[in-house]
Design a protein around this motif. Structure first.
Motif, short mmCIF file in Angstrom:
data_model
loop_
_atom_site.label_atom_id
_atom_site.label_comp_id
_atom_site.label_asym_id
_atom_site.label_seq_id
_atom_site.Cartn_x
_atom_site.Cartn_y
_atom_site.Cartn_z
N CYS A 92 0.85 -1.19 0.00
CA CYS A 92 0.00 0.00 0.00
C CYS A 92 0.88 1.25 0.00
O CYS A 92 1.99 1.24 0.52
CB CYS A 92 -0.91 0.01 1.23
SG CYS A 92 -2.13 -1.31 1.25
N TYR A 111 -1.72 4.73 3.68
CA TYR A 111 -2.85 3.87 3.36
C TYR A 111 -2.72 2.59 4.16
O TYR A 111 -1.62 2.15 4.48
CB TYR A 111 -2.91 3.57 1.87
CG TYR A 111 -3.53 4.69 1.07
CD1 TYR A 111 -4.77 4.55 0.49
CD2 TYR A 111 -2.87 5.90 0.91
CE1 TYR A 111 -5.36 5.57 -0.23
CE2 TYR A 111 -3.44 6.94 0.19
CZ TYR A 111 -4.69 6.77 -0.38
OH TYR A 111 -5.27 7.78 -1.08
N GLY A 137 -4.44 -1.56 4.93
CA GLY A 137 -5.02 -2.70 4.24
C GLY A 137 -3.93 -3.48 3.52
O GLY A 137 -2.74 -3.32 3.79
N PRO A 140 -2.88 -4.85 -0.57
CA PRO A 140 -3.21 -4.74 -1.99
C PRO A 140 -4.07 -5.92 -2.43
O PRO A 140 -3.85 -7.03 -1.97
CB PRO A 140 -1.85 -4.77 -2.68
CG PRO A 140 -0.86 -4.36 -1.62
CD PRO A 140 -1.45 -4.84 -0.32
N PRO A 141 -5.04 -5.74 -3.24
CA PRO A 141 -5.43 -4.48 -3.89
C PRO A 141 -6.47 -3.69 -3.10
O PRO A 141 -7.14 -2.81 -3.62
CB PRO A 141 -6.03 -4.98 -5.21
CG PRO A 141 -6.70 -6.26 -4.82
CD PRO A 141 -5.80 -6.87 -3.75
N TYR A 142 -6.61 -3.97 -1.81
CA TYR A 142 -7.64 -3.32 -0.98
C TYR A 142 -7.05 -2.26 -0.06
O TYR A 142 -7.38 -2.18 1.12
CB TYR A 142 -8.40 -4.38 -0.18
CG TYR A 142 -8.99 -5.45 -1.06
CD1 TYR A 142 -10.08 -5.16 -1.87
CD2 TYR A 142 -8.42 -6.72 -1.12
CE1 TYR A 142 -10.61 -6.14 -2.71
CE2 TYR A 142 -8.95 -7.70 -1.96
CZ TYR A 142 -10.04 -7.39 -2.75
OH TYR A 142 -10.55 -8.35 -3.59
N CYS A 143 -6.19 -1.42 -0.60
CA CYS A 143 -5.60 -0.33 0.19
C CYS A 143 -6.60 0.83 0.28
O CYS A 143 -7.33 1.10 -0.67
CB CYS A 143 -4.32 0.16 -0.48
SG CYS A 143 -3.04 -1.10 -0.63
N HIS A 144 -6.62 1.48 1.42
CA HIS A 144 -7.52 2.61 1.61
C HIS A 144 -6.97 3.50 2.71
O HIS A 144 -6.21 3.06 3.57
CB HIS A 144 -8.94 2.13 1.97
CG HIS A 144 -8.98 1.26 3.19
ND1 HIS A 144 -9.13 1.78 4.46
CD2 HIS A 144 -8.86 -0.08 3.33
CE1 HIS A 144 -9.12 0.78 5.33
NE2 HIS A 144 -8.96 -0.36 4.67
#
Length: 81
Positions: free
Chosen positions: A4, A8, A10, A12-16
């Motif tokens: 990430c 950010y 989380g 990858p691919p769920y970075c936030h």
């Protein structure tokens, strides 16, 4: 290896970001630069003022024995004899 971006959370691919608005933080924190932070740590209140957090907002007030504008600074109340 994927990771990430800085600031950010989380995997990858769920970075936030940690937050995008203060309602995503606990009531004692506010969203500052995509992170939940204590708004009182940013020097919001003036000299001799107390800072508390209510509903994501810094609330400043003069300490006991002081008066003035808590955002600019509080000064001691002169003794009356």
């Amino acid at each position: 290896v994927c990771s990430c971006l800085p600031n950010y959370i989380g995997a990858p691919p769920y970075c936030h970001p940690e937050c995008t608005q203060s309602s995503e933080c606990s009531l004692s924190l506010t969203c500052i630069n995509l992170k939940c932070k204590n708004p009182c740590q940013s020097g919001t209140c003036g000299l001799n003022a107390i800072c508390t957090v209510k509903n994501h907002h810094a609330v400043c007030f003069c300490d006991s024995g002081y008066t003035g504008d808590p955002f600019n600074g509080c000064h001691s109340i002169p003794c009356m004899l």
